[in-house]
Design a protein around this motif. Sequence first.
Motif, PDB file in Angstrom:
ATOM      1  N   GLU A   6      35.584  13.115  28.301  1.00  0.00           N
ATOM      2  CA  GLU A   6      34.965  13.894  29.382  1.00  0.00           C
ATOM      3  C   GLU A   6      33.458  13.622  29.445  1.00  0.00           C
ATOM      4  OE1 GLU A   6      36.267  16.154  32.444  1.00  0.00           O
ATOM      5  OE2 GLU A   6      37.545  15.866  30.708  1.00  0.00           O
ATOM      6  N   TRP A  10      31.232  11.919  32.396  1.00  0.00           N
ATOM      7  CA  TRP A  10      30.035  12.598  32.930  1.00  0.00           C
ATOM      8  C   TRP A  10      28.842  11.650  32.934  1.00  0.00           C
ATOM      9  CZ3 TRP A  10      25.366  14.283  30.523  1.00  0.00           C
ATOM     10  CH2 TRP A  10      24.582  15.126  31.327  1.00  0.00           C
ATOM     11  N   ARG A  74      38.440  13.041  41.000  1.00  0.00           N
ATOM     12  CA  ARG A  74      39.233  13.601  39.891  1.00  0.00           C
ATOM     13  C   ARG A  74      39.047  15.121  39.826  1.00  0.00           C
ATOM     14  NH1 ARG A  74      38.012  14.343  34.432  1.00  0.00           N
ATOM     15  NH2 ARG A  74      39.821  14.166  33.076  1.00  0.00           N
ATOM     16  N   ALA A  75      37.803  15.572  39.927  1.00  0.00           N
ATOM     17  CA  ALA A  75      37.533  17.013  39.897  1.00  0.00           C
ATOM     18  C   ALA A  75      38.106  17.687  41.138  1.00  0.00           C
ATOM     19  CB  ALA A  75      36.034  17.260  39.808  1.00  0.00           C
ATOM     20  N   GLU A  79      40.827  20.717  41.126  1.00  0.00           N
ATOM     21  CA  GLU A  79      40.457  22.059  41.563  1.00  0.00           C
ATOM     22  C   GLU A  79      41.150  22.470  42.863  1.00  0.00           C
ATOM     23  OE1 GLU A  79      36.244  21.822  41.689  1.00  0.00           O
ATOM     24  OE2 GLU A  79      36.100  21.454  39.538  1.00  0.00           O
ATOM     25  N   ARG A  84      46.349  17.644  37.685  1.00  0.00           N
ATOM     26  CA  ARG A  84      45.616  17.214  36.495  1.00  0.00           C
ATOM     27  C   ARG A  84      46.543  16.366  35.634  1.00  0.00           C
ATOM     28  NH1 ARG A  84      44.056  22.552  37.608  1.00  0.00           N
ATOM     29  NH2 ARG A  84      41.810  22.804  37.818  1.00  0.00           N
ATOM     30  N   ARG A  88      47.447  11.727  37.373  1.00  0.00           N
ATOM     31  CA  ARG A  88      46.276  11.740  38.257  1.00  0.00           C
ATOM     32  C   ARG A  88      45.268  10.677  37.832  1.00  0.00           C
ATOM     33  NH1 ARG A  88      41.885  16.363  37.388  1.00  0.00           N
ATOM     34  NH2 ARG A  88      42.038  15.331  35.361  1.00  0.00           N
TER      35      ARG A  88
ATOM     36  N   LEU B 157      34.493  28.301  39.992  1.00  0.00           N
ATOM     37  CA  LEU B 157      35.256  27.392  39.133  1.00  0.00           C
ATOM     38  C   LEU B 157      36.389  28.118  38.421  1.00  0.00           C
ATOM     39  CD1 LEU B 157      35.226  24.441  38.017  1.00  0.00           C
ATOM     40  CD2 LEU B 157      33.415  25.009  39.594  1.00  0.00           C
ATOM     41  N   TRP B 160      39.298  28.255  40.583  1.00  0.00           N
ATOM     42  CA  TRP B 160      39.933  26.948  40.835  1.00  0.00           C
ATOM     43  C   TRP B 160      40.618  26.390  39.602  1.00  0.00           C
ATOM     44  CZ3 TRP B 160      34.731  25.011  43.203  1.00  0.00           C
ATOM     45  CH2 TRP B 160      34.574  25.561  44.473  1.00  0.00           C
ATOM     46  N   SER B 161      40.085  26.711  38.427  1.00  0.00           N
ATOM     47  CA  SER B 161      40.643  26.189  37.177  1.00  0.00           C
ATOM     48  C   SER B 161      40.813  27.352  36.213  1.00  0.00           C
ATOM     49  CB  SER B 161      39.692  25.159  36.547  1.00  0.00           C
ATOM     50  OG  SER B 161      39.422  24.118  37.443  1.00  0.00           O
ATOM     51  N   GLY B 193      33.608  20.780  25.353  1.00  0.00           N
ATOM     52  CA  GLY B 193      33.448  19.562  26.152  1.00  0.00           C
ATOM     53  C   GLY B 193      34.723  19.030  26.771  1.00  0.00           C
ATOM     54  N   GLY B 194      35.838  19.705  26.608  1.00  0.00           N
ATOM     55  CA  GLY B 194      37.093  19.181  27.153  1.00  0.00           C
ATOM     56  C   GLY B 194      37.213  19.404  28.652  1.00  0.00           C
ATOM     57  N   ASP B 195      38.439  19.222  29.144  1.00  0.00           N
ATOM     58  CA  ASP B 195      38.728  19.363  30.581  1.00  0.00           C
ATOM     59  C   ASP B 195      38.259  20.692  31.151  1.00  0.00           C
ATOM     60  OD1 ASP B 195      39.779  17.163  31.713  1.00  0.00           O
ATOM     61  OD2 ASP B 195      41.855  17.579  31.146  1.00  0.00           O
ATOM     62  N   HIS B 199      31.721  20.375  31.423  1.00  0.00           N
ATOM     63  CA  HIS B 199      31.647  19.326  32.440  1.00  0.00           C
ATOM     64  C   HIS B 199      32.309  19.732  33.757  1.00  0.00           C
ATOM     65  CE1 HIS B 199      31.076  16.824  28.706  1.00  0.00           C
ATOM     66  NE2 HIS B 199      29.981  16.634  29.404  1.00  0.00           N
ATOM     67  N   HIS B 202      29.978  22.901  38.403  1.00  0.00           N
ATOM     68  CA  HIS B 202      29.377  22.189  39.533  1.00  0.00           C
ATOM     69  C   HIS B 202      27.933  22.621  39.805  1.00  0.00           C
ATOM     70  CE1 HIS B 202      32.977  20.140  40.560  1.00  0.00           C
ATOM     71  NE2 HIS B 202      33.655  21.216  40.871  1.00  0.00           N
TER      72      HIS B 202
END
Lengths: 115, 237
Positions: A6, A10, A74-75, A79, A84, A88, B157, B160-161, B193-195, B199, B202
């Motif tokens: 990840e 980034w 991807r994001a 979302e 995911r 994907r 966010l 959404w997640s 730091g994962g999915d 990160h 936004h």
Amino acid sequence: MSARSETLLWLAQRASAAVLAFCVVVHLATIIVAVQGGLSAAEILARTRGSVLGLVFYTTFVLAAAVHAPIGLRATLGEWLGWRGAARDAVLLLFALALAVLGLRAVAGVFGGAA
Amino acid sequence: MALLRVKVWRGAEQGAFQSFEVPRQASQTVLDVITHIQRHLDGSLAYRFACRVGMCGSCAMTVNGRPRWTCRTHVDTVAEDDTLEVAPLGHLPVIRDLVTDMTPFFDKWARARGQFSGARSRHDDFARIAPDDADRRQVDAGIECIGCGVCYAACDLVSWSADYLGPAALNRAWTLVCDARDAANPARLRAVGGDAGCHACHTQMGCSERCPKKISPTAGIAGLKRALARALLKGEL
């Protein structure tokens, strides 16, 4: 995806964004300046073919776009569509490759060959 | 006497707003209004509060569409045409009326390794950290979080997640990443730091906009991204 992957994504997106910010400005300025008074396709190709500077610049531009767009997508897919996981990411890898191949093909067509 | 028209959410995930009329008072808070309803108009109304002075983080609710701490929110500042709409805090399961289940919120603090993990024992000397130390200042900027959940409810966010750790948990992790006494890094960095971690942010700054303690979780999340990048480049991830 792991913190390592990840973070790599980034960094890749930040670095490609910096490259794109520069390339987009140069690209737009070039277009605006070049088309003053009108330009035909033949006139454009006469100027671009064989230009090493143009070839290097637009190759960089295409590669940065091929890195940047799939990471952003991807994001968005995760979302907005809840998509995911590995499938994907595999599709987006193909998308990145398609962007790179099609873009580089276009660059070769415009800047390759003799002047 | 002037009256305030108040619509209050009743039920759980399924429910409806119920209307009440509450006398206006000087310096009246939204929590005062809810308390008046429960004590004088409908004793079955469920809500949560404790300190009433902005310390405990218990009383956050959605007031006129925005997450707020109700004990420090004056009616004068939020009422529109003498009306209030009070609902439970968003992005959390509703237990009943204005009470949400905070379990997912605090579970995420644990997932983000929000526990201090020291390496010293009682036999060691105190850690000596200068007040103007750069990391110490970062900790100071984020440490006053009261865990009210307002930032979590304000974050798109999170909607959404569902797995996203959220601003409060990440802010907590950042204060520990910057804590020279803490010994849980880089494992904590890997946890955030994962999915579903930093990160995903936004940088829309809804959390920083709404935080009643004026903390900027966005700044902490940006700090975590930088810390992760440094750890990656050093081969620590």
